[in-house]
Design a protein around this motif. Structure first.
Motif, short mmCIF file in Angstrom:
data_model
loop_
_atom_site.label_atom_id
_atom_site.label_comp_id
_atom_site.label_asym_id
_atom_site.label_seq_id
_atom_site.Cartn_x
_atom_site.Cartn_y
_atom_site.Cartn_z
N ASN A 193 -59.59 -48.37 -35.95
CA ASN A 193 -59.77 -48.08 -37.24
C ASN A 193 -60.42 -46.82 -37.15
O ASN A 193 -60.46 -46.09 -38.27
N SER A 199 -59.28 -44.03 -40.20
CA SER A 199 -60.22 -43.48 -40.97
C SER A 199 -59.90 -42.09 -41.37
O SER A 199 -60.50 -41.57 -42.27
N CYS A 228 -72.79 -45.30 -39.99
CA CYS A 228 -71.80 -45.11 -38.77
C CYS A 228 -71.73 -46.08 -37.94
O CYS A 228 -70.59 -46.48 -37.47
N ARG A 275 -59.81 -47.31 -48.78
CA ARG A 275 -59.49 -47.30 -47.66
C ARG A 275 -60.57 -47.51 -46.31
O ARG A 275 -60.17 -48.60 -45.60
N HIS A 276 -61.58 -46.95 -46.59
CA HIS A 276 -62.58 -47.65 -45.74
C HIS A 276 -63.01 -49.05 -45.63
O HIS A 276 -63.27 -49.60 -44.80
N GLY A 296 -65.19 -39.51 -43.41
CA GLY A 296 -64.66 -40.59 -42.39
C GLY A 296 -64.72 -40.39 -40.89
O GLY A 296 -64.08 -41.25 -40.20
N MET A 300 -69.42 -48.94 -39.17
CA MET A 300 -68.02 -48.40 -38.94
C MET A 300 -67.48 -48.54 -37.56
O MET A 300 -66.24 -48.69 -36.91
N LEU A 310 -60.46 -51.16 -43.96
CA LEU A 310 -60.86 -51.15 -42.51
C LEU A 310 -61.95 -52.02 -42.13
O LEU A 310 -61.92 -52.99 -41.20
N CYS A 341 -71.74 -47.97 -49.84
CA CYS A 341 -71.31 -47.16 -49.08
C CYS A 341 -71.34 -45.61 -49.56
O CYS A 341 -71.74 -45.65 -50.58
N PHE A 360 -67.21 -41.55 -50.45
CA PHE A 360 -66.24 -40.87 -49.48
C PHE A 360 -65.31 -39.94 -50.30
O PHE A 360 -65.35 -40.21 -51.66
#
Lengths: 615, 243
Positions: free
Chosen positions: B90, B94, A320, A450-451, A283, A323, A454, A418, A421
């Motif tokens: 965020n 993370s 990346c 969790r990701h 992450g 995100m 976000l 994804c 993770f």
């Protein structure tokens, strides 16, 4: 079977081997105290007994190995001893896989101890052999906890040998294999972490072993290996020197005795890509791009020499960027590699890595779909058309104004595409009380969720954009109150949505010759622009003319290839001539230009998974 | 909006010591966490901001759960809030792995109760719901956050105003002063002073504020035509030359 192996493992002096892992390694020995203290050596009598049983079992197992496999191992060993890259490549890419299909599709290869007599007990070769052995277990079978611990131990032995021998080791391995070593090391790490985090399905034995696992597959130990390979090979210095145009002699001076050897250079290079992946899995998207700061993303970079590495690099870099909310950069990354995969496909569908690569490609199409909804672009019609075909349902849901329809569609594609993770730390196996608290928790913690959360927060902030856009497209100016009426909202919340829309249509993006992957400039990503003058909204739309050049250039080049192919072919021999001679020569020369001429001009120069020798 | 990320990647206020930690392998050494935490508190006091250095703290916490200090995490998140609309908040979240509840802290961990609060504040900023941000921020429920954390963070409210200013600047050429006041949580003479500091001009009636033009609030209809660069044609032309 598993009991016997358990004894074998306990009999070896495991604790020393594991603690040796990071002698003088790059990032230090943090938190590595107290591991494996409580592995008691077995009682002597029992040990002798076990050894005898093992010996007999080994002999029986040895007798069962098919002769062709024995010959293969002997030959493979000789190739490694001779540092004969071509022979190693054949054995590695072709022989191993063929024999796997034939004899070991559903069972393990013979254990290293059993084949040891074939290779004069060559410990280095046995480490390499185990590397392949465990990889096969992971990919074809279900690794049990012993396999997981042993494969870690073997990786450590391998890296110890490479990093902590007296000077660079005299070993040469194909680039493909070097990539696979790093790739597999990280895969097994990730696989272990994911398996470890599932606390509900563990047997008592597993719980005990996990409580005592110490540094086995710890984040620190994995990072240590990767950073050590990078430092030992001085690969970053090497890349910088190359970019500065230094001569080979100067570079050799800079990179030292390790860095000049291809084995270390490529391991160092692949470790950078490996770090990119590990940081993403944990992450840390900024650090992931930061470690790549010296690597240039272009078709000439060394990572392109191994296709699997090439594809992985772009996948993780693209992710990346998602995100980091840099959708244009993500799109560019996916488009580049997906076009590459499309072009390569025709040559390589039979490669043993093809499945893996096409799975990653499928994920990238899904990610492309997500990005293109959030930041529509016309970068590449070819890829967008494939995505429209494949994900038409999700695309229309994601662009829906109804968030109850849109969000699940984003969720579905994100979770599918994804990376896997993982949590950096194990559940508290050494603390039964804390573990039982965690066992009762519902839902179980899941890093991917969790990701996802976000990412969805970003998506939700953009939720009003499609609706606003559809109204704004109809006007060049309109009163804010009127627009608010259309939207069935009060003027103030409409104005706030407009500001959010403005934010959503700006993005940081690489625009040209930035050095690092994190660098970028704010750009506008939308063809629809507006501004609010007190109570009036003014709108301006930019139209992008259709792009023809790419299509025409591609087809011109294709036509040239066809033309060259035709021109290089011999004229068809006249049918009335009865003689044998011209016919054979015609077929011969017909075959040659088809393979040589067809590939040479403009054709891809990279082989799927490196060298294709003796395929 | 910053036109480039270079000051985000490496703020000019970052010292060489911190730069070495952020960019080198020493970032993994748990004994350096104190240096980075001190640097964070320096940022809190002196209105500086260094996202990558703060992420390095969270990375150390991720790998070494025993180092975890909830106050530091909350301060990092507060700092990251002020970077909106950039994704800093965020990126920090993370790195906050799930924690097992039984950590041995002297006091109860404030993070589990503050995290949802901070996340909702962040969502309000992301959606440009500035009036609601301020009313939530001043509400009684958030007293803990204000009294224990943001009060220590010098210039926090001004930094949030900067977030609103960035959004307003991009979307407006003129804006009603009442509206702007609700975004900035300022009225009357305070608002006037703030506006003049920004270099924005207050109209004669004092009801409307003009915002100087910038790349984002100038609009123009354009037609973008494809432009073909020579390198795209290299293969075609060189082939023609050979033929």
């Amino acid at each position: 079977m598993s009991q016997q192996r358990m004894a074998l493992w306990a009999a070896e002096a495991l604790d020393e081997d594991l603690q040796d892992v990071d002698l003088s390694l790059a990032i230090g020995n943090y938190g590595q105290s107290g591991m494996y203290d409580d592995v008691q050596p077995p009682q002597i009598d029992e040990g002798t007994l076990v050894a005898m049983q093992q010996h007999m079992a080994q002999q029986a197992a040895f007798a069962q190995i098919p002769d062709v496999v024995k010959r293969f191992i002997v030959h493979f060993h000789q190739a490694v001893l001779d540092n004969n890259l071509a022979e190693i490549t054949v054995a590695y890419e072709s022989g191993w896989n063929r024999l796997t299909e034939k004899y070991y599709a559903k069972t393990e290869w013979p254990e290293a101890e059993i084949i040891a007599p074939l290779v004069n007990d060559d410990q280095i070769f046995l480490i390499l052999y185990r590397e392949l052995y465990y990889r096969h277990v992971y990919s074809r079978l279900q690794p049990n906890i012993d396999d997981r611990f042993h494969s870690y131990e073997n990786s450590c032995e391998l890296f110890n040998y490479l990093l902590n021998s007296d000077g660079p080791v005299p070993l040469d391995l194909p680039e493909q294999w070097l990539w696979d070593i790093i790739d597999e090391f990280i895969y097994q790490f990730q696989s272990f972490c994911v398996w470890r985090s599932k606390i509900k399905s563990k047997s008592d034995d597993e719980l005990t072993m996990l409580a005592d696992a110490g540094q086995v597959w710890s984040s620190y130990s994995v990072l240590n290996v990767l950073y050590s390979l990078i430092q030992k090979s001085k690969i970053n210095e090497n890349i910088v020197a190359l970019q500065e145009g230094k001569s080979p002699e100067e570079i050799a001076e800079i990179v030292g005795e390790y860095g000049v050897r291809p084995l270390y250079r490529m391991l160092g290079y692949f470790s950078i890509i490996g770090l990119l992946r590990v940081h993403v899995l944990l992450g840390d998207f900024t650090l992931a791009l930061k470690v790549m700061e010296n690597v240039e993303l272009n078709q000439k970079a060394p990572f392109t020499r191994v296709t699997a590495c090439h594809v992985a690099t772009y996948y993780y870099v693209g992710f990346c960027y998602i995100m980091l909310r840099r959708y244009p950069d993500a799109i560019r990354s996916f488009v580049t590699i997906l076009n590459f995969i499309l072009r390569m496909r025709q040559y390589h569908t039979r490669s043993y890595q093809y499945d893996q690569i096409s799975k990653t490609a499928d994920r990238m199409y899904a990610l492309f779909a997500i990005c293109n909804v959030l930041s529509p672009s016309r970068l590449d019609d070819n890829i967008s058309n494939i995505v429209k075909e494949r994900y038409s349902e999700q695309l229309s849901k994601m662009s829906s104004r109804n968030s109850e329809e849109a969000i699940p569609a984003f969720e579905e594609l994100f979770l599918y595409a994804c990376p896997k993770f993982m949590s950096a730390n194990p559940p508290p196996y050494d603390d039964p009380a804390a573990l039982s608290v965690l066992l009762a928790a519902e839902p179980q913690p899941d890093p991917a969720r969790r990701h996802l959360g976000l990412f969805l927060a970003d998506v939700k902030a953009q939720a009003p954009v499609p609706t606003l856009r559809s109204f704004l497209k109809l006007y060049t100016s309109l009163d804010a109150k009127k627009l608010a009426n259309f939207l069935d909202a009060d003027e103030e919340s409409m104005v706030q949505q407009m500001m959010a829309m403005k934010v959503a249509t700006r993005s940081v993006s690489r625009v040209g010759n930035e050095t690092g992957l994190l660098e970028g400039t704010t750009i506008s990503t939308s063809d629809l622009n507006f501004v609010i003058n007190e109570n009036m909204v003014h709108i301006a739309e930019s139209t992008v003319g259709r792009r023809y050049a790419g299509w025409f250039i591609r087809n011109t080049e294709h036509a040239q290839r066809v033309y060259d192919g035709l021109r290089n072919s011999p004229l068809p021999s006249a049918p009335q001539k009865p003689s044998q001679q011209p016919t054979t020569s015609a077929t011969d020369s017909l075959a040659a230009p088809l393979s040589a001429g067809g590939l040479k001009s403009g054709g891809p120069k990279v082989a799927w998974g490196g060298v294709k020798v003796g395929a | 909006m910053a036109s480039t990320t270079s000051s985000w990647i490496k703020p000019s206020t970052r010292t060489d010591l911190i730069e070495n930690l952020v960019s080198g392998v020493d970032r993994y050494n748990p004994s350096n966490v104190g240096i980075l935490e001190d640097y964070l508190y320096h940022q809190i006091r002196s209105q500086e901001y260094d996202c990558l250095a703060n992420l390095a703290i969270l990375k150390l916490y991720q790998f070494n759960p025993e180092l975890y200090n909830p106050d530091v995490v909350v301060n990092i998140l507060i700092k990251a809030l002020t970077a909106s609309p950039f994704p800093d908040f965020n990126l920090c979240i993370s790195l906050l792995d799930e924690r097992t509840p039984s950590t041995n802290l002297d006091e109860p961990d404030p993070l589990p109760s503050l995290l949802p609060v901070l996340t909702s504040l962040h969502a309000l900023l992301q959606q440009c719901k500035f009036p609601m941000f301020w009313s939530t921020y001043h509400s009684d429920d958030l007293e803990t956050l204000r009294d224990n954390y943001t009060v220590e963070c010098v210039g926090f409210e001004d930094a949030i105003r900067e977030v609103a200013v960035r959004a307003v600047k991009a979307a407006f050429t003129k804006i009603g002063s009442e509206r702007l006041g609700s975004y900035l949580d300022l009225q009357g003479s305070e608002l006037e002073a703030y506006v003049s500091r920004l270099g924005w001009s207050l109209g004669s009636s004092k009801n409307v504020i003009s915002i100087p033009s910038n790349p984002d609030n100038q609009i123009e209809s354009t037609v973008v035509q494809e432009s073909i660069k020579l390198p795209q044609l290299v293969k075609v032309i060189s082939h023609a030359a050979q033929a």
